[in-house]
Design a protein around this motif. Structure first.
Motif, PDB file in Angstrom:
ATOM      1  N   ARG A  88       5.716  10.290   7.797  1.00 30.72           N
ATOM      2  CA  ARG A  88       4.618   9.722   7.001  1.00 30.72           C
ATOM      3  C   ARG A  88       4.984   9.718   5.515  1.00 30.72           C
ATOM      4  O   ARG A  88       5.976  10.339   5.113  1.00 30.72           O
ATOM      5  N   LYS A  89       4.133   9.037   4.744  1.00 31.69           N
ATOM      6  CA  LYS A  89       4.317   9.027   3.292  1.00 31.69           C
ATOM      7  C   LYS A  89       4.258  10.465   2.773  1.00 31.69           C
ATOM      8  O   LYS A  89       3.438  11.257   3.237  1.00 31.69           O
ATOM      9  N   SER A  90       5.071  10.782   1.803  1.00 33.15           N
ATOM     10  CA  SER A  90       5.124  12.170   1.344  1.00 33.15           C
ATOM     11  C   SER A  90       3.980  12.469   0.376  1.00 33.15           C
ATOM     12  O   SER A  90       3.349  11.569  -0.181  1.00 33.15           O
ATOM     13  N   THR A 108      -6.763   3.386   7.664  1.00 34.79           N
ATOM     14  CA  THR A 108      -7.137   3.100   6.271  1.00 34.79           C
ATOM     15  C   THR A 108      -6.084   2.183   5.661  1.00 34.79           C
ATOM     16  O   THR A 108      -6.409   1.199   4.992  1.00 34.79           O
ATOM     17  N   TRP A 109      -4.793   2.501   5.899  1.00 36.97           N
ATOM     18  CA  TRP A 109      -3.727   1.654   5.357  1.00 36.97           C
ATOM     19  C   TRP A 109      -3.818   0.237   5.946  1.00 36.97           C
ATOM     20  O   TRP A 109      -3.774  -0.750   5.198  1.00 36.97           O
ATOM     21  N   ARG A 110      -3.983   0.156   7.278  1.00 34.70           N
ATOM     22  CA  ARG A 110      -4.021  -1.175   7.935  1.00 34.70           C
ATOM     23  C   ARG A 110      -5.112  -2.034   7.333  1.00 34.70           C
ATOM     24  O   ARG A 110      -4.927  -3.195   6.998  1.00 34.70           O
ATOM     25  N   GLN A 112      -6.673  -1.683   4.392  1.00 35.13           N
ATOM     26  CA  GLN A 112      -6.407  -2.020   2.972  1.00 35.13           C
ATOM     27  C   GLN A 112      -5.365  -3.144   2.883  1.00 35.13           C
ATOM     28  O   GLN A 112      -5.496  -4.059   2.082  1.00 35.13           O
ATOM     29  N   ARG A 113      -4.345  -3.060   3.689  1.00 34.38           N
ATOM     30  CA  ARG A 113      -3.270  -4.061   3.614  1.00 34.38           C
ATOM     31  C   ARG A 113      -3.829  -5.438   3.996  1.00 34.38           C
ATOM     32  O   ARG A 113      -3.524  -6.439   3.354  1.00 34.38           O
ATOM     33  N   GLU A 114      -4.690  -5.450   5.029  1.00 27.08           N
ATOM     34  CA  GLU A 114      -5.297  -6.708   5.485  1.00 27.08           C
ATOM     35  C   GLU A 114      -6.145  -7.339   4.372  1.00 27.08           C
ATOM     36  O   GLU A 114      -6.093  -8.525   4.124  1.00 27.08           O
ATOM     37  N   PHE A 273       1.002   0.125 -11.517  1.00 27.31           N
ATOM     38  CA  PHE A 273       2.293   0.808 -11.560  1.00 27.31           C
ATOM     39  C   PHE A 273       3.331   0.100 -10.691  1.00 27.31           C
ATOM     40  O   PHE A 273       4.395  -0.296 -11.168  1.00 27.31           O
ATOM     41  N   ALA A 274       2.988  -0.068  -9.390  1.00 28.97           N
ATOM     42  CA  ALA A 274       3.995  -0.614  -8.453  1.00 28.97           C
ATOM     43  C   ALA A 274       4.358  -2.045  -8.836  1.00 28.97           C
ATOM     44  O   ALA A 274       5.458  -2.508  -8.569  1.00 28.97           O
ATOM     45  N   GLY A 275       3.433  -2.738  -9.471  1.00 31.99           N
ATOM     46  CA  GLY A 275       3.644  -4.156  -9.745  1.00 31.99           C
ATOM     47  C   GLY A 275       4.403  -4.442 -11.033  1.00 31.99           C
ATOM     48  O   GLY A 275       4.782  -5.586 -11.266  1.00 31.99           O
ATOM     49  N   ASP A 277       6.618  -1.829 -13.037  1.00 25.27           N
ATOM     50  CA  ASP A 277       7.774  -1.025 -13.408  1.00 25.27           C
ATOM     51  C   ASP A 277       9.042  -1.434 -12.653  1.00 25.27           C
ATOM     52  O   ASP A 277      10.123  -1.584 -13.235  1.00 25.27           O
ATOM     53  N   THR A 278       8.890  -1.649 -11.354  1.00 25.27           N
ATOM     54  CA  THR A 278      10.028  -2.023 -10.513  1.00 25.27           C
ATOM     55  C   THR A 278      10.613  -3.371 -10.937  1.00 25.27           C
ATOM     56  O   THR A 278      11.824  -3.530 -11.049  1.00 25.27           O
ATOM     57  N   THR A 279       9.731  -4.321 -11.189  1.00 15.43           N
ATOM     58  CA  THR A 279      10.211  -5.660 -11.548  1.00 15.43           C
ATOM     59  C   THR A 279      10.867  -5.625 -12.930  1.00 15.43           C
ATOM     60  O   THR A 279      11.867  -6.318 -13.174  1.00 15.43           O
ATOM     61  N   PRO A 340      10.876   8.088  -0.205  1.00 13.98           N
ATOM     62  CA  PRO A 340      10.551   9.406   0.342  1.00 13.98           C
ATOM     63  C   PRO A 340       9.601   9.341   1.540  1.00 13.98           C
ATOM     64  O   PRO A 340       8.728   8.480   1.602  1.00 13.98           O
ATOM     65  N   ARG A 341       9.787  10.251   2.475  1.00 18.00           N
ATOM     66  CA  ARG A 341       8.881  10.431   3.601  1.00 18.00           C
ATOM     67  C   ARG A 341       8.787  11.919   3.896  1.00 18.00           C
ATOM     68  O   ARG A 341       9.554  12.723   3.374  1.00 18.00           O
ATOM     69  N   GLU A 342       7.861  12.265   4.825  1.00 18.70           N
ATOM     70  CA  GLU A 342       7.656  13.665   5.203  1.00 18.70           C
ATOM     71  C   GLU A 342       7.529  13.684   6.721  1.00 18.70           C
ATOM     72  O   GLU A 342       6.778  12.866   7.277  1.00 18.70           O
ATOM     73  N   VAL A 399      17.854  -3.032   1.417  1.00 18.71           N
ATOM     74  CA  VAL A 399      16.423  -2.721   1.502  1.00 18.71           C
ATOM     75  C   VAL A 399      15.778  -2.426   0.136  1.00 18.71           C
ATOM     76  O   VAL A 399      15.076  -1.432  -0.018  1.00 18.71           O
ATOM     77  N   PRO A 400      15.982  -3.287  -0.863  1.00 20.72           N
ATOM     78  CA  PRO A 400      15.371  -2.963  -2.153  1.00 20.72           C
ATOM     79  C   PRO A 400      13.845  -2.944  -2.070  1.00 20.72           C
ATOM     80  O   PRO A 400      13.190  -2.284  -2.880  1.00 20.72           O
ATOM     81  N   PHE A 401      13.286  -3.647  -1.083  1.00 23.79           N
ATOM     82  CA  PHE A 401      11.828  -3.673  -0.944  1.00 23.79           C
ATOM     83  C   PHE A 401      11.357  -2.825   0.240  1.00 23.79           C
ATOM     84  O   PHE A 401      10.240  -2.998   0.720  1.00 23.79           O
ATOM     85  N   GLY A 402      12.182  -1.918   0.718  1.00 25.63           N
ATOM     86  CA  GLY A 402      11.817  -1.113   1.872  1.00 25.63           C
ATOM     87  C   GLY A 402      11.955  -1.936   3.140  1.00 25.63           C
ATOM     88  O   GLY A 402      12.690  -2.929   3.175  1.00 25.63           O
ATOM     89  N   GLY A 403      11.239  -1.536   4.185  1.00 23.19           N
ATOM     90  CA  GLY A 403      11.345  -2.275   5.447  1.00 23.19           C
ATOM     91  C   GLY A 403      10.270  -1.829   6.411  1.00 23.19           C
ATOM     92  O   GLY A 403       9.546  -0.861   6.150  1.00 23.19           O
ATOM     93  N   PRO A 405       6.684  -2.133   8.610  1.00 26.93           N
ATOM     94  CA  PRO A 405       5.337  -2.557   8.212  1.00 26.93           C
ATOM     95  C   PRO A 405       4.971  -2.188   6.774  1.00 26.93           C
ATOM     96  O   PRO A 405       4.146  -2.854   6.159  1.00 26.93           O
ATOM     97  N   ARG A 406       5.591  -1.106   6.226  1.00 25.96           N
ATOM     98  CA  ARG A 406       5.219  -0.699   4.865  1.00 25.96           C
ATOM     99  C   ARG A 406       6.101  -1.359   3.812  1.00 25.96           C
ATOM    100  O   ARG A 406       6.205  -0.895   2.682  1.00 25.96           O
ATOM    101  N   THR A 407       6.744  -2.440   4.195  1.00 23.39           N
ATOM    102  CA  THR A 407       7.578  -3.139   3.227  1.00 23.39           C
ATOM    103  C   THR A 407       6.726  -3.603   2.043  1.00 23.39           C
ATOM    104  O   THR A 407       5.505  -3.737   2.152  1.00 23.39           O
ATOM    105  N   CYS A 408       7.371  -3.847   0.918  1.00 19.44           N
ATOM    106  CA  CYS A 408       6.651  -4.161  -0.320  1.00 19.44           C
ATOM    107  C   CYS A 408       5.736  -5.384  -0.161  1.00 19.44           C
ATOM    108  O   CYS A 408       6.195  -6.456   0.214  1.00 19.44           O
ATOM    109  N   ILE A 409       4.483  -5.224  -0.526  1.00 19.73           N
ATOM    110  CA  ILE A 409       3.532  -6.343  -0.434  1.00 19.73           C
ATOM    111  C   ILE A 409       3.808  -7.367  -1.555  1.00 19.73           C
ATOM    112  O   ILE A 409       3.484  -8.538  -1.436  1.00 19.73           O
TER     113      ILE A 409
END
Ligand code: HEM
Length: 462
Positions: A88-90, A108-110, A112-114, A273-275, A277-279, A340-342, A399-403, A405-409
């Motif tokens: 899971r997410k850390s 909750t994640w599903r 929110q993502r939808e 933040f996510a939108g 700094d990375t770019t 990161p994951r846990e 995988v700069p955007f992960g991979g 289902p939790r890949t970068c939106i």
């Protein structure tokens, strides 16, 4: 590569898994204090030496305990896709983003993502394009030919300008709105290598900066939401940016549990933040690479000069060189250098035991430079992407955007922004690098890799 070796040969080790290798130093040096000090000094160097002969190692830190570094595409595929319920997410995500999309799990994640996905659809991206280009041009016009600019600060400002002009529906002042800009910057500090390895109760300066930044960003987000609530759209389907979508959902009452005031605020904090700094990092390192490689720069300039006028969204298909520059930049300098994951249970990876609750880090930057997958892996060669490399690469080797289902939106948003930014600036200016002979760009690590603040480049009119 075996995924689960437990029980395959019946030996006790195979059933329970072996302890993961420690960095190859004398066993007397396997103490957490030694690892912590080395990680604080040079996190990449220490990890690289440790992983020289292993795709999976363990580093013992005083704060987070044993951290497992996984550096093979097969491991990435397992953690991000096939066995993701056990990773899971850390806690770090929850500390930084609380109930935001990047941190939550399960239903909750599903949900929110939808709810948020439509903001990143092809149609939405098309709607953002003009705002994106205007914001990029305003920032470029702010740069005076012949002067020096702080590349890290300016690209960070540029991507915040874009984010506000599009997803947040409000233009920022090119030379102002400092409170927002500073707060958005400070979430980084949770992962500062000089502080992360220490127990969480140690009040390091980086942690204090993080806490202040997070509080400020939360209050900025609440204010933005209050302003949007004054004029909410009648229906969520009429919302055309993040803030109006969130307030419309709240007003409609449908999402009352999933979208409490705190949750709404957390989404805004997450996207800010996510939108940006990375770019910003991707764009800054792409300018670095262009400055350092005149032969690539020539091809890039030829491509942007051939456009009919200032770049727009309709030109993206014609920007092949630009696209490859962005792709190659994110291979060599992935903004999210580690994911990161846990573990949610004891797991065995390639015969090695990782206990429940352990922190695992997917070493994206290492896989991106692994000679088993890339020829001449340390060289900046955008043209490698013009071959059949993508088809030949194992899954999860880029995988700069992960991979999974939790890949970068925000993947398409970021790629469009990076290409438009390079092309818009590149038509008029070349950003010249100071004359030093190091091949490594100056980097600072936090939650993401970034260009070292204060790195000055000269704006040269073409
Ligand atoms: C070059 C730019 C970008 C890079 C390299 C990047 C990288 C990533 C990575 C690696 C993840 C996966 C994290 C994980 O699995 O733990 C991620 C997730 C995410 N990114 Fe991005 N990102 C970029 C741009 C953006 C943009 C522009 C936005 C929003 C406007 C954004 C919003 C998000 C969100 C909300 C998530 C969480 C998705 C989820 O868990 O469902 N990112 N990003």
């Amino acid at each position: 590569m075996t995924e689960e070796r437990a029980g395959t040969d019946g030996s006790a080790d195979a059933v329970r898994g072996r302890a993961a290798p420690l960095p190859p130093y004398p066993s007397s040096a396997g103490h957490p204090l030694f690892h912590t000090v080395h990680s604080m000094r040079d996190v990449f160097g220490f990890r690289e030496r440790a992983m020289a002969d292993h795709d999976l190692i363990r580093i013992k830190l005083l704060g987070p305990g044993d951290v497992y570094h996984l550096g093979h595409p097969d491991y990435f595929e397992r953690v991000l896709l096939n066995d993701r319920d056990h990773f899971r997410k850390s806690e770090d995500f929850r500390i930084a983003f609380e109930g935001g999309l990047v941190a939550v799990e399960g239903d909750t994640w599903r949900r929110q993502r939808e709810v948020l996905q439509p903001l990143f659809s092809r149609d939405s991206l098309r709607d953002y394009a003009d705002g994106m280009v205007d914001a990029i041009r305003r920032r470029r016009d702010h740069w005076q030919p012949g002067t020096r600019i702080d590349l890290a600060a300016e690209t960070s400002d540029l991507t915040l300008d874009v984010l506000f002009a599009t997803l947040l529906g409000r233009d920022l002042d090119v030379d102002g709105d400092r409170e927002i800009r500073t707060a958005a910057d400070r979430l980084q500090h949770w992962f500062a290598p000089t502080s992360y390895p220490l127990p969480t109760w140690v009040p390091t300066p980086a942690r204090r900066r993080f806490k202040r930044g997070k509080r400020r960003l939360q209050s900025v987000a609440s204010r933005l939401l209050d302003a949007a609530a004054a004029d909410p759209p009648a229906d969520p389907s009429e919302a055309d940016d993040l803030l109006s979508l969130l307030v419309a959902l709240r007003e409609s009452g449908v999402e009352s549990e999933a979208l409490t005031d705190d949750r709404l605020r957390d989404q805004v904090v997450t996207m800010i933040f996510a939108g940006h700094d990375t770019t910003a990092t991707a764009i800054a390192f792409a300018f670095y690479a262009l400055a350092r490689h005149p032969e690539v720069r020539e091809r890039f300039h030829a491509e942007v000069d051939a456009l009919d006028g200032p770049p727009t969204i309709t030109d993206l298909d014609a920007l092949d060189v630009t696209e490859r520059v962005v792709t190659e930049t994110m291979r060599l300098f992935p903004p999210v250098y580690t994911i990161p994951r846990e573990t949610t249970t004891d797991v065995i990876v390639d015969g090695y035991r990782i206990p429940e609750g352990a922190t695992t880090w997917l070493t994206v930057d290492r896989v991106h430079r692994d000679p088993r997958f890339y020829d001449d892996p340390d060289a900046f060669r955008p043209e490698r992407w013009a071959t059949d490399l993508r088809e030949r690469l194992p899954d999860f080797a880029y995988v700069p955007f992960g991979g999974g289902p939790r890949t970068c939106i925000g993947r398409q948003f970021a790629l469009m922004e990076a290409q438009l930014a390079l092309a818009t600036v590149g038509r008029d200016y070349h950003l010249a690098w100071p004359d030093d002979d190091t091949d490594d760009p100056p980097r600072r690590l936090g939650m993401t890799t970034r260009m070292e603040p204060g790195t000055a480049v000269r704006v040269v009119e073409r």
